[in-house]
Design a protein around this motif. Structure first.
Motif, PDB file in Angstrom:
ATOM      1  N   VAL A   1      44.999  57.855  27.242  1.00 51.18           N
ATOM      2  CA  VAL A   1      43.588  57.872  27.623  1.00 51.18           C
ATOM      3  C   VAL A   1      42.794  58.624  26.560  1.00 51.18           C
ATOM      4  O   VAL A   1      43.182  59.720  26.139  1.00 51.18           O
ATOM      5  N   LYS A   2      41.691  58.046  26.115  1.00 47.45           N
ATOM      6  CA  LYS A   2      40.873  58.691  25.090  1.00 47.45           C
ATOM      7  C   LYS A   2      40.158  59.913  25.665  1.00 47.45           C
ATOM      8  O   LYS A   2      39.793  59.926  26.844  1.00 47.45           O
ATOM      9  N   PRO A   3      39.935  60.934  24.845  1.00 43.59           N
ATOM     10  CA  PRO A   3      39.358  62.195  25.347  1.00 43.59           C
ATOM     11  C   PRO A   3      38.017  62.026  26.051  1.00 43.59           C
ATOM     12  O   PRO A   3      37.707  62.779  26.975  1.00 43.59           O
ATOM     13  N   HIS A   4      37.213  61.063  25.639  1.00 43.00           N
ATOM     14  CA  HIS A   4      35.873  60.917  26.206  1.00 43.00           C
ATOM     15  C   HIS A   4      35.784  59.722  27.155  1.00 43.00           C
ATOM     16  O   HIS A   4      34.699  59.191  27.413  1.00 43.00           O
ATOM     17  N   ALA A   5      36.919  59.325  27.719  1.00 44.19           N
ATOM     18  CA  ALA A   5      36.931  58.189  28.646  1.00 44.19           C
ATOM     19  C   ALA A   5      36.227  58.551  29.951  1.00 44.19           C
ATOM     20  O   ALA A   5      36.164  59.718  30.351  1.00 44.19           O
ATOM     21  N   HIS A   6      35.690  57.533  30.613  1.00 47.66           N
ATOM     22  CA  HIS A   6      35.160  57.689  31.976  1.00 47.66           C
ATOM     23  C   HIS A   6      35.536  56.432  32.758  1.00 47.66           C
ATOM     24  O   HIS A   6      36.146  55.502  32.207  1.00 47.66           O
ATOM     25  N   LYS A   7      35.197  56.406  34.029  1.00 49.69           N
ATOM     26  CA  LYS A   7      35.673  55.311  34.876  1.00 49.69           C
ATOM     27  C   LYS A   7      35.186  53.943  34.390  1.00 49.69           C
ATOM     28  O   LYS A   7      35.845  52.931  34.610  1.00 49.69           O
ATOM     29  N   GLY A   8      34.057  53.929  33.704  1.00 53.81           N
ATOM     30  CA  GLY A   8      33.540  52.657  33.209  1.00 53.81           C
ATOM     31  C   GLY A   8      34.305  52.125  32.007  1.00 53.81           C
ATOM     32  O   GLY A   8      34.291  50.922  31.742  1.00 53.81           O
ATOM     33  N   THR A   9      34.971  53.014  31.276  1.00 54.58           N
ATOM     34  CA  THR A   9      35.724  52.577  30.095  1.00 54.58           C
ATOM     35  C   THR A   9      37.192  52.309  30.417  1.00 54.58           C
ATOM     36  O   THR A   9      37.916  51.788  29.581  1.00 54.58           O
ATOM     37  N   GLN A  10      37.644  52.701  31.599  1.00 58.60           N
ATOM     38  CA  GLN A  10      39.052  52.558  31.975  1.00 58.60           C
ATOM     39  C   GLN A  10      39.349  51.260  32.725  1.00 58.60           C
ATOM     40  O   GLN A  10      40.473  51.048  33.162  1.00 58.60           O
ATOM     41  N   GLY A  11      38.334  50.410  32.843  1.00 60.07           N
ATOM     42  CA  GLY A  11      38.567  49.087  33.404  1.00 60.07           C
ATOM     43  C   GLY A  11      38.438  49.014  34.912  1.00 60.07           C
ATOM     44  O   GLY A  11      38.611  50.001  35.628  1.00 60.07           O
ATOM     45  N   HIS A  12      38.126  47.805  35.375  1.00 57.59           N
ATOM     46  CA  HIS A  12      37.937  47.537  36.808  1.00 57.59           C
ATOM     47  C   HIS A  12      38.927  46.447  37.207  1.00 57.59           C
ATOM     48  O   HIS A  12      38.897  45.347  36.669  1.00 57.59           O
ATOM     49  N   ALA A  13      39.801  46.755  38.150  1.00 51.30           N
ATOM     50  CA  ALA A  13      40.797  45.787  38.625  1.00 51.30           C
ATOM     51  C   ALA A  13      40.442  45.322  40.026  1.00 51.30           C
ATOM     52  O   ALA A  13      40.040  46.116  40.880  1.00 51.30           O
ATOM     53  N   LEU A  14      40.603  44.021  40.255  1.00 48.70           N
ATOM     54  CA  LEU A  14      40.409  43.427  41.578  1.00 48.70           C
ATOM     55  C   LEU A  14      41.778  42.994  42.099  1.00 48.70           C
ATOM     56  O   LEU A  14      42.489  42.237  41.438  1.00 48.70           O
ATOM     57  N   ILE A  15      42.157  43.502  43.267  1.00 48.78           N
ATOM     58  CA  ILE A  15      43.427  43.151  43.887  1.00 48.78           C
ATOM     59  C   ILE A  15      43.135  42.294  45.110  1.00 48.78           C
ATOM     60  O   ILE A  15      42.486  42.752  46.056  1.00 48.78           O
ATOM     61  N   VAL A  16      43.615  41.056  45.087  1.00 49.02           N
ATOM     62  CA  VAL A  16      43.359  40.107  46.172  1.00 49.02           C
ATOM     63  C   VAL A  16      44.640  39.892  46.962  1.00 49.02           C
ATOM     64  O   VAL A  16      45.670  39.512  46.394  1.00 49.02           O
ATOM     65  N   GLY A  17      44.570  40.140  48.263  1.00 50.30           N
ATOM     66  CA  GLY A  17      45.768  39.932  49.077  1.00 50.30           C
ATOM     67  C   GLY A  17      45.574  40.411  50.491  1.00 50.30           C
ATOM     68  O   GLY A  17      44.465  40.732  50.925  1.00 50.30           O
ATOM     69  N   GLY A  18      46.682  40.474  51.217  1.00 51.83           N
ATOM     70  CA  GLY A  18      46.648  40.946  52.587  1.00 51.83           C
ATOM     71  C   GLY A  18      46.384  39.834  53.589  1.00 51.83           C
ATOM     72  O   GLY A  18      45.661  38.871  53.318  1.00 51.83           O
ATOM     73  N   SER A  19      47.001  39.955  54.728  1.00 53.32           N
ATOM     74  CA  SER A  19      46.769  39.101  55.893  1.00 53.32           C
ATOM     75  C   SER A  19      47.240  39.906  57.089  1.00 53.32           C
ATOM     76  O   SER A  19      47.813  40.985  56.950  1.00 53.32           O
ATOM     77  N   HIS A  20      46.982  39.405  58.274  1.00 52.35           N
ATOM     78  CA  HIS A  20      47.324  40.174  59.465  1.00 52.35           C
ATOM     79  C   HIS A  20      48.809  40.536  59.471  1.00 52.35           C
ATOM     80  O   HIS A  20      49.664  39.675  59.352  1.00 52.35           O
ATOM     81  N   GLY A  21      49.111  41.809  59.552  1.00 50.05           N
ATOM     82  CA  GLY A  21      50.492  42.272  59.530  1.00 50.05           C
ATOM     83  C   GLY A  21      51.028  42.568  58.151  1.00 50.05           C
ATOM     84  O   GLY A  21      52.133  43.109  58.020  1.00 50.05           O
ATOM     85  N   LYS A  22      50.257  42.263  57.092  1.00 45.89           N
ATOM     86  CA  LYS A  22      50.722  42.479  55.730  1.00 45.89           C
ATOM     87  C   LYS A  22      49.658  43.172  54.871  1.00 45.89           C
ATOM     88  O   LYS A  22      49.561  42.940  53.670  1.00 45.89           O
ATOM     89  N   ILE A  23      48.882  44.024  55.515  1.00 46.14           N
ATOM     90  CA  ILE A  23      47.839  44.744  54.788  1.00 46.14           C
ATOM     91  C   ILE A  23      48.449  45.822  53.888  1.00 46.14           C
ATOM     92  O   ILE A  23      47.905  46.172  52.837  1.00 46.14           O
ATOM     93  N   GLY A  24      49.614  46.336  54.283  1.00 46.39           N
ATOM     94  CA  GLY A  24      50.260  47.360  53.478  1.00 46.39           C
ATOM     95  C   GLY A  24      50.521  46.916  52.057  1.00 46.39           C
ATOM     96  O   GLY A  24      50.465  47.724  51.119  1.00 46.39           O
ATOM     97  N   ALA A  25      50.805  45.622  51.865  1.00 50.16           N
ATOM     98  CA  ALA A  25      51.120  45.121  50.527  1.00 50.16           C
ATOM     99  C   ALA A  25      49.937  45.272  49.581  1.00 50.16           C
ATOM    100  O   ALA A  25      50.089  45.719  48.435  1.00 50.16           O
ATOM    101  N   VAL A  26      48.751  44.910  50.042  1.00 57.32           N
ATOM    102  CA  VAL A  26      47.579  45.016  49.171  1.00 57.32           C
ATOM    103  C   VAL A  26      47.202  46.482  48.968  1.00 57.32           C
ATOM    104  O   VAL A  26      46.705  46.863  47.895  1.00 57.32           O
ATOM    105  N   CYS A  27      47.458  47.335  49.967  1.00 56.00           N
ATOM    106  CA  CYS A  27      47.216  48.773  49.797  1.00 56.00           C
ATOM    107  C   CYS A  27      48.110  49.354  48.698  1.00 56.00           C
ATOM    108  O   CYS A  27      47.652  50.131  47.854  1.00 56.00           O
ATOM    109  N   LEU A  28      49.398  48.977  48.717  1.00 56.57           N
ATOM    110  CA  LEU A  28      50.324  49.451  47.693  1.00 56.57           C
ATOM    111  C   LEU A  28      49.895  48.996  46.304  1.00 56.57           C
ATOM    112  O   LEU A  28      49.908  49.771  45.343  1.00 56.57           O
ATOM    113  N   ALA A  29      49.533  47.722  46.189  1.00 60.95           N
ATOM    114  CA  ALA A  29      49.141  47.185  44.881  1.00 60.95           C
ATOM    115  C   ALA A  29      47.880  47.861  44.364  1.00 60.95           C
ATOM    116  O   ALA A  29      47.787  48.211  43.180  1.00 60.95           O
ATOM    117  N   ALA A  30      46.894  48.062  45.259  1.00 60.83           N
ATOM    118  CA  ALA A  30      45.635  48.680  44.834  1.00 60.83           C
ATOM    119  C   ALA A  30      45.857  50.131  44.395  1.00 60.83           C
ATOM    120  O   ALA A  30      45.301  50.588  43.386  1.00 60.83           O
TER     121      ALA A  30
END
Length: 499
Positions: A232-261
């Protein structure tokens, strides 16, 4: 670290002998001395008996030299020369003459005695050059070695293990002390019974020649992983560290998307948004307050629509395969212009709709376990056929394949990268979801797809290697991947400083 075939290894031996002005016997002595040093380090108790089984080729010669060195260092040594295990080579004959000078008798009878007590079996029957089926007599010796309870250490390769075709019978080694290079066969799933731990011993082969050799196969060791790591660069901030979108989960399987996120966040990603059905909203907001959440549908995702501009998208953990969800995935494939990380149900949806494969954004990362891989590429005849199918799939669709297994392999076209971290603690539900999150998080931070996959797999496995001394194999869970990611990064940073 490059992985070479037998032909290249033999050529490296010849070039080394020529350029360094040594004989083949001297190279054998050098290699065997490295084995001796390893044994002396790990078995300091001079009451340990070494029972060494030697063939009559150069691998048997290695075994005889090791036996001589152990004998001279006052270890109890028993040597059996296995009849029918090759014809005596000149190097073997020299080693045999030298060992006789120590007064150590070599048993050449076919009724080999197996010692009891503090015993280490040394397997030096065949090396990497074996290319024919074993005789019944040799198979019987190998079977007897495998049935005894002593620790088994193979020199260069487990005897009977073929380097370029499937193996049915071989010594089941606890440790393989192999010379200078890793060997592809050691990491194939079909050979798991024959290879447990691998130690690579540097025997001083010609560096210039070795560095000039090319290979499509690579072992991702610590040094290789450190080259891919981006601090990580010394002057990094949340805007420079990237934005990830995690798509998933269904009834009974929400834990999976929580783990991935959460794994995406722990990978160093600046921002993470979870896209999941409404039934998971309270769960994700409570269990992962650092993440943002978007919802669609009640019990499963019905469409995937967002105003964000994520740097990377991971899809699949807990997603389910509802027809509406499949259609939503199809629409995402058509619209996406950035590489995706595709796992779990998203992979299965693709396998049922293979005409959609042509829609995959270039350099997307697919992370199948063995059955998911089979659904994608078709059944394979053996491990070598499996590798060819993976490479062909990767080239056809211009994607990265992360073939998860005990030795996970990352395929980028013709190139195969074999991971060296991880252990059986990862054999628990949810660890695949955390890997999806880690790779997606690295992609969002700007890692190229192949680097994100290679480094992500290494980092993921390293968490288990660090954790297992505290958790044990059985009590390790997928959440521990997340909990130990920080320690894994610290270890990588420490190692990187050495290079």
């Amino acid at each position: 670290m490059k992985i070479f075939d037998t032909k290249n290894i033999r050529e490296a031996d010849k070039i080394t002998i020529s350029n360094q002005g040594i004989t083949s016997v001297q190279l054998m002595e050098r290699a065997s001395f490295e084995v001796f040093l390893w044994l002396k380090k790990h078995f300091a108790d001079k009451e340990t008996t070494f029972h060494i089984f030697c063939g009559q080729g150069n691998n048997g010669g290695d075994g005889l030299v090791v036996a001589r060195l152990l004998k001279e260092d006052n270890y109890p040594v028993v040597v059996d020369i296995v009849q029918g295990a090759g014809k005596p080579t000149p190097e073997f004959d020299v080693a045999l003459a030298l060992i006789k000078q120590t007064g150590l008798e070599c048993n050449t009878e076919e009724d080999y005695e197996f010692e009891k007590g503090k015993l280490i079996y040394i397997d030096a029957i065949f090396g990497i050059g074996i290319n024919r089926e074993l005789s019944a007599d040799v198979k019987e010796v190998i079977d007897r070695i495998n049935q005894h309870n002593g620790q088994v250490i193979s020199i260069d390769a487990p005897s009977g293990l073929f380097m370029d075709k499937p193996t049915e019978v071989a010594v089941e080694s606890d440790v393989v002390l192999t010379f200078h290079f890793p060997k592809l066969a050691f990491y194939l799933p079909g050979n798991n019974d024959f290879v447990n731990k691998i130690e690579i011993l540097d025997i001083g082969l010609d560096k210039e020649f070795v560095s000039g050799l090319s290979s499509y196969y690579h072992l991702v060791n610590t040094k290789y992983a450190c080259r891919h790591y981006r601090p990580v660069k010394p002057h990094a901030h949340k805007g420079t560290q990237g934005h990830a979108l995690i798509v998933g989960g269904s009834h009974g399987k929400i834990g999976a998307v929580c783990l991935a996120a959460k794994a995406a966040l722990k990978s160093g990603c600046g921002l993470v948004t979870a896209y999941l059905p409404e039934c998971g909203y309270n769960i994700i907001q409570t269990s992962l307050p650092e993440a943002m959440a978007l919802t669609d549908g009640d019990r499963h995702i019905t469409k995937i629509s967002f105003d964000l501009q994520p740097k990377a998208i991971g899809i699949g953990p807990g997603l389910g395969q509802h027809p509406e969800t499949q259609q939503a995935f199809y629409e995402l494939l058509k619209a996406s212009t950035i590489p995706l990380v595709i796992d779990a149900d998203a992979l299965n949806i693709l396998s049922y709709n293979k005409e959609w494969l042509s829609l995959l954004p270039q350099h997307s990362v697919l992370t199948p376990h063995p059955k998911e891989l089979e659904r994608l590429v078709g059944k394979w005849q053996d491990d070598f056929d499996r590798l060819e199918k993976i490479k062909q799939f990767s080239k056809t669709y211009n994607v990265i394949i992360v073939a998860k297994d005990s030795h996970t392999m990352v395929c980028n076209g013709s190139e195969i990268y074999i991971n060296s971290t991880g252990n059986a603690a990862l054999a628990t539900g949810g660890t695949g979801d955390t890997l999806t999150g880690i790779i997606t998080g690295l992609l969002a931070q700007g890692y190229p797809s192949a680097d994100a996959a290679i480094f992500g797999v290494y980092l993921h496995g390293l968490t288990a290697d660090i954790a297992v001394s505290e958790t044990g194999h059985q009590a390790f869970t997928a959440s521990d991947v997340i909990n130990y990611t920080g320690k894994a990064y610290l270890k990588i940073e420490k190692e990187k400083a050495k290079f």
